[in-house]
Scaffold this motif. Structure first.
Motif, short mmCIF file in Angstrom:
data_model
loop_
_atom_site.label_atom_id
_atom_site.label_comp_id
_atom_site.label_asym_id
_atom_site.label_seq_id
_atom_site.Cartn_x
_atom_site.Cartn_y
_atom_site.Cartn_z
N LEU B 570 -12.63 4.28 -4.63
CA LEU B 570 -13.77 4.92 -3.98
C LEU B 570 -14.06 4.30 -2.62
O LEU B 570 -14.42 4.99 -1.68
CB LEU B 570 -15.01 4.79 -4.87
N LEU B 571 -13.92 2.98 -2.51
CA LEU B 571 -14.36 2.32 -1.29
C LEU B 571 -13.22 1.86 -0.40
O LEU B 571 -13.43 1.51 0.75
CB LEU B 571 -15.24 1.13 -1.65
N GLY B 572 -12.03 1.86 -0.93
CA GLY B 572 -10.92 1.34 -0.14
C GLY B 572 -10.47 2.34 0.90
O GLY B 572 -10.78 3.52 0.82
N ALA B 573 -9.71 1.85 1.88
CA ALA B 573 -9.16 2.73 2.91
C ALA B 573 -7.66 2.63 2.86
O ALA B 573 -7.11 1.61 2.48
CB ALA B 573 -9.68 2.31 4.27
N GLY B 574 -7.00 3.73 3.22
CA GLY B 574 -5.54 3.77 3.40
C GLY B 574 -4.74 3.05 2.33
O GLY B 574 -4.71 3.50 1.19
N PRO B 575 -4.10 1.93 2.69
CA PRO B 575 -3.17 1.27 1.77
C PRO B 575 -3.85 0.79 0.49
O PRO B 575 -3.24 0.79 -0.58
CB PRO B 575 -2.65 0.09 2.58
N VAL B 576 -5.11 0.39 0.58
CA VAL B 576 -5.81 -0.11 -0.59
C VAL B 576 -6.00 1.01 -1.61
O VAL B 576 -5.93 0.80 -2.81
CB VAL B 576 -7.17 -0.72 -0.18
N ARG B 577 -6.22 2.22 -1.08
CA ARG B 577 -6.34 3.38 -1.97
C ARG B 577 -5.08 3.58 -2.78
O ARG B 577 -5.11 3.86 -3.97
CB ARG B 577 -6.59 4.63 -1.15
N GLY B 578 -3.93 3.47 -2.09
CA GLY B 578 -2.65 3.63 -2.77
C GLY B 578 -2.51 2.60 -3.88
O GLY B 578 -2.10 2.93 -5.00
N PHE B 579 -2.90 1.38 -3.58
CA PHE B 579 -2.88 0.30 -4.56
C PHE B 579 -3.74 0.68 -5.76
O PHE B 579 -3.33 0.56 -6.91
CB PHE B 579 -3.42 -0.97 -3.89
N ALA B 580 -4.94 1.21 -5.49
CA ALA B 580 -5.88 1.55 -6.55
C ALA B 580 -5.35 2.68 -7.44
O ALA B 580 -5.46 2.62 -8.67
CB ALA B 580 -7.22 1.95 -5.95
N VAL B 581 -4.74 3.69 -6.80
CA VAL B 581 -4.22 4.82 -7.58
C VAL B 581 -3.16 4.33 -8.57
O VAL B 581 -3.18 4.66 -9.76
CB VAL B 581 -3.62 5.89 -6.65
N VAL B 582 -2.24 3.50 -8.06
CA VAL B 582 -1.17 2.99 -8.92
C VAL B 582 -1.75 2.12 -10.03
O VAL B 582 -1.35 2.23 -11.20
CB VAL B 582 -0.14 2.20 -8.09
N LEU B 583 -2.73 1.30 -9.68
CA LEU B 583 -3.34 0.42 -10.68
C LEU B 583 -3.96 1.24 -11.81
O LEU B 583 -3.73 0.98 -13.00
CB LEU B 583 -4.42 -0.44 -10.00
N CYS B 584 -4.74 2.27 -11.46
CA CYS B 584 -5.42 3.09 -12.47
C CYS B 584 -4.41 3.84 -13.34
O CYS B 584 -4.51 3.83 -14.56
CB CYS B 584 -6.37 4.09 -11.81
N LEU B 585 -3.43 4.50 -12.68
CA LEU B 585 -2.44 5.24 -13.46
C LEU B 585 -1.63 4.30 -14.34
O LEU B 585 -1.31 4.61 -15.49
CB LEU B 585 -1.51 6.01 -12.53
N GLY B 586 -1.33 3.11 -13.79
CA GLY B 586 -0.55 2.12 -14.54
C GLY B 586 -1.27 1.69 -15.81
O GLY B 586 -0.63 1.47 -16.85
#
Lengths: 315, 617
Positions: B570-586
């Motif tokens: 929700l709060l991250g930008a750009g690359p951090v968002r990508g990190f978050a998406v992978v973390l959640c799906l993982g």
């Protein structure tokens, strides 16, 4: 059966409660002092500015690069080797009246007069306003994660567990930040992501211990709370170390093979995982005692209402 | 006790199969290709594809495969030599209708592509390229609109014959002065009917003035339009850069992200993106033949030769009737007889001028020319030389039906799509709010390749180390846990590919981290089973209770990490968002693989033995 951590009797962790709390308090205070007096070495993500990564054919003289860049009119310049001796990182602050592109172009032009074979490997410019926003959003994310976890644990366990877990894990976060401040490692967006992931990850450690405490409270009716906690920690010990060990293996692989870009991220995770074990065992659980956890808090009470029949029905 | 019904095995098998199908495209190497895309966003059909193929074959450059998808076509080649030669050939035929670009595409076999199984996109940090974050100068956009209102107030009041003493603007407030309150009230009434939703009109206390400010709704509309307008212009320019798969996206209310993969020179990209565009309305020279002028290269004295996008020549009069800066708005819509049309609004100055010239030229042809000026830089002997380069293009020709004023429309358009395109171009040519670069990242291609190798290496070495440890420590259960972990990795890759996510270096880091964390669930289960065995439970019972007891803990501990992932997203930008998406799906895939898949394997190995005396754990 190969076993590393099998204990016949519960280890009396709670007896050392005072000692461990003192240790935590001291490291915590040291971390806060490092943060106050040294401050975080923030990356351009947060401060704004320009970062260039250059590759030379031969190891270049860093001092000479510094004087050249300074002669181009950039006084506040940070130059360091990056990974190999041929790779150089140049960091420049935001310059009034010049876009990031103009800055890096001017630096490149100046340096190319010295050595025409430089390769510009990457270049990054972040405007001061964007930096400020990322910084604020980072802080906000930290608060949001903490609040989310408190609410979830309070709902799933009890408020004492929630508060104990969050204190223990914010303690980890402060220590990571303190280490970054003390050693002046660069703190950027990916490190922040790592810190937040650690916050979620080490709460999960506390949750496993708490889960066992709750179970023990229900099954070990005649045991005192400190003994119940000791038993819970001892029985989950093996799992704690193995789990953290395997996560640490992955993180170490990142630290060794991931290159410069993932180095500080892996570093933050390493510190976080180490302190995660310590804090969930030796910080969160004594806190539970401190908050006065009692058996009744975890066992649902059957309330007696006025006019209730012995079978619990109300007519 | 430890048996699954057949349908459960089949379901798990089906999920694994789907996982494998969607994950494997990522492991095929990329092959060089040439891509063309229609500048007008028209679908490329089989005949067009064939035309290109034949031309390529004539030069001995037979593509290994070619395909179309929407307004884009791809030709694959064996090596980069062929690819580069092919680009030249394609460019020649493409003319002005199509833009062409070099690209690397996956060599995924056709049957997989038919199932929509495509590899993930690689982020700029993995393939090299330029990333810009641009901010629209909203203050300039608002200023321009306030100036327009100021202008219009004078017109409206004059037309209604309401006398006023002056119109002035200070900051965001326009003040109109009147001689007395009666006139002021008349003015107030007129202006309120003219701008019911756009402006907030109020009398100023103790004076005979009135003041006007823009309503929140109007502010929002202006900002939205300014952003949209800039995105349109950027898109048009990026097309000219010949970049495969460019990303141009809105970020927040005032910013635009532009990502151009494979661009080596950020300066060139910056110059083209920073070009300025304008429009000119000109009369068509109907006395002379444009084709003849093109062939003989003799252009009449007062005319100039222009081209349409499809290459048609047009002779236009040199005199400019109107320029784009007078255009306030242009919208696609329909005319009275429900044919596609573009409605154009001019400001009052422009309207007066336009009324005069169109009044003199009724029934004649008028054309709209789109002019773009780019500043190109060239390095000559170590010095940067700036050279401006102008391209002009006829975007519309229409007959002037009557005298045109403040509001008029262009009709006779072939489709609503054409109307939308024309409206976008007209708006883009009108003076848009300026853009500033607030963030810029350039990643060289060698750096990208290194990042991929490093990211993958850390995943592979970490995975091998974890597997070795698990097998030594837990034996058969360790093997099962390791297989479950591999399944987890595959499923994660599959879901990310299905979502066509963009894989970045933080994304690769997140995959490594989730794999490291995912083993936690299996450790929890295995430790529980050991504990049950130690307490004297028979093996089958121990397995069952172990899984059941561990389940609650697994959910609790994963949910807290999920909370962190969601906050990051929700709060991250750009690359951090990508990190978050992978973390959640993982986390989601790890719960499935660690609990369901590993249980299925345990059941297959041990479930069929009712008098099991020993488990290898």
């Amino acid at each position: 059966m190969l076993e590393f951590f099998h204990f016949k009797k519960p280890i009396p962790f709670m007896r050392y409660g005072k000692l461990t709390t003192t240790i935590s308090l001291v490291t915590f205070i040291l971390a806060v002092l490092a943060l106050i007096f040294k401050g975080l070495h923030l990356g351009v993500d947060f401060t704004g500015g320009t970062v260039m990564e250059l590759r030379y054919n031969q190891p270049p003289p860093i001092e000479q690069i510094r004087t050249t860049v300074k002669s181009a009119g950039f006084d506040e310049v940070l130059i360091q080797n990056l990974g190999t001796s041929r790779d150089v990182m140049i960091r420049l602050p935001v310059k009034e009246g010049m876009t990031g592109a103009q800055v890096s172009e001017k630096v490149m032009m100046t340096l190319k007069t010295q050595d025409p074979n430089i390769e510009l490997r990457s270049q990054e410019f972040v405007g001061p306003q964007v930096g400020q926003e990322l910084y604020e959003n980072g802080g906000l994310a930290l608060l949001l994660v903490a609040a989310g976890i408190i609410i979830y644990l309070a709902f799933r366990f009890e408020w004492r567990f929630a508060v104990a877990a969050i204190i223990a894990n914010l303690h980890d976060v402060v220590i990571i930040l303190g280490m970054f401040a003390f050693f002046q490692w660069q703190f950027d967006l990916t490190v922040l992501a790592g810190v937040l992931a650690i916050l979620g990850y080490s709460v999960n450690e506390s949750v496993v211990v708490f889960d066992r405490i709750r179970e023990n409270i229900r099954t070990m009716r005649d045991t005192s709370i400190p003994d119940i906690i000791d038993s819970a920690i001892t029985t989950t010990m093996s799992r704690t170390i193995i789990t953290h060990g395997s996560t640490q293996i992955m993180v170490l692989a990142m630290l060794f093979f991931g290159g410069e870009a993932l180095h500080n991220f892996a570093l933050a995770l390493t510190i976080g995982i180490m302190f995660g074990i310590y804090s969930s065992v030796l910080v969160a659980s004594p806190l539970l005692l401190l908050f006065g956890l009692k058996r009744e808090h975890m066992i649902q009470q059957t309330k007696t209402l006025e006019g209730m029949n012995p079978d619990g029905s109300i007519v | 006790m430890n048996r699954y019904p057949l349908w459960k095995y089949l379901l798990i098998g089906a999920i694994l199969l789907i996982g494998v199908i969607y994950a494997i495209p990522n492991f095929f190497p990329a092959v060089p290709a040439v891509q063309i895309s229609s500048k007008l966003d028209e679908t490329i059909d089989a005949t067009t594809l064939q035309r290109f193929e034949q031309a390529l074959q004539a030069k001995g450059l037979t593509p290994t495969a070619s395909s179309t998808k929407g307004s884009q076509a791809t030709f694959r080649f064996e090596n980069t030599d062929q690819q580069l030669q092919a680009l030249e050939v394609v460019k020649e035929i493409a003319g002005t209708q199509y833009s062409s670009a070099l690209n690397l595409v996956s060599s995924t076999p056709a049957w997989l592509r038919a199932l929509n199984a495509n590899p993930m996109y690689l982020g700029l940090d993995l393939r090299g390229g330029v990333h810009f974050l641009m901010e629209v100068d909203m203050k300039a956009a608002l200023d321009k609109n306030l100036t327009r209102y100021e202008d219009e107030f004078r017109d409206v009041l004059r037309n209604k014959k309401i006398q006023y003493q002056g119109v002035a603007r200070e900051g965001d407030v326009i003040t109109v002065k009147f001689e007395d309150a009666a006139l002021r009230d008349a003015g107030l009434k007129t202006l309120r009917t003219e701008y019911p939703t756009q402006l907030l009109l109020e009398p100023v206390a103790d004076t005979t003035n009135l003041k006007a400010t823009m309503t929140p709704l109007e502010l929002q509309t202006i900002k939205k339009n300014a952003l949209q307008q800039n995105i349109t212009t950027l898109r048009k320019r990026v097309n000219e850069l010949g970049v495969a798969e460019p990303v141009i996206q809105q970020q927040g209310a005032e910013r635009i992200v532009v990502q151009l993969a494979g661009i080596q020179d950020p300066n060139q990209a910056r110059d083209i993106l920073g070009a300025t565009a304008t429009l000119e309305f000109k009369l068509v020279d109907e006395d002379n033949d444009a084709l003849q002028a093109q062939q003989t290269k003799r252009v009449p004295l007062n005319s100039q030769l222009y081209y349409e996008r499809n290459g048609n020549p047009r002779l236009l009069k040199r005199q400019v009737m109107l320029t784009g800066e007078y255009i306030v708005d242009a919208n696609a819509g329909f005319d009275e007889s429900n044919r596609p049309a573009v409605h154009i609004t001019l400001d009052s100055k422009g309207a007066n001028r336009f009324a005069k010239v169109t009044g003199e030229n009724v029934k004649r042809l008028m054309s709209v020319v789109f002019i773009e000026t780019k500043v190109e830089r060239k390095e000559v002997n170590g010095k940067v030389e700036l050279k401006s380069n102008t391209t002009q293009e006829v975007i519309n020709v229409a007959t002037i039906q009557s005298q045109l004023g403040k509001n008029f429309q262009i009709t006779g358009l072939a489709s609503t799509k054409e109307a939308t395109n024309l409206a976008l171009l007209l708006r883009a040519g009108a003076l848009a709010a300026p853009l500033y670069i607030v963030e810029e990242r350039t990643i060289g291609p060698s750096m990208g390749a290194e990042n991929i190798a490093k990211g993958l290496n850390s995943n592979i070495w970490g995975f091998i180390a974890v597997v070795i440890f698990m097998i030594i420590y837990y034996r058969v259960f360790g093997v099962i846990s390791s297989i479950a972990l591999a399944v987890n990795g595959f499923l994660l890759f599959a879901i990310l590919s299905m979502l066509q996510a963009t894989l970045t270096l933080p994304g690769l880091a997140a995959i490594a981290l989730t794999l490291g964390m995912a083993i936690d669930a299996n450790v929890l289960i295995n430790e529980r089973i050991r504990e049950e065995l130690r307490n004297g439970a028979p093996p089958q019972m121990a397995i069952n209770t172990g899984y059941e007891r561990a389940w609650g803990t697994i959910i609790d501990s994963n949910l807290t990490t999920l909370i962190a992932g969601i906050a990051l997203f929700l709060l991250g930008a750009g690359p951090v968002r990508g990190f978050a998406v992978v973390l959640c799906l993982g986390i989601l895939t790890s719960i499935f693989s660690a609990v369901v898949v590993s249980r299925a394997m345990v059941n297959l190995v041990y479930g069929s033995k009712p008098r099991l005396t020993h488990v290898s754990i």
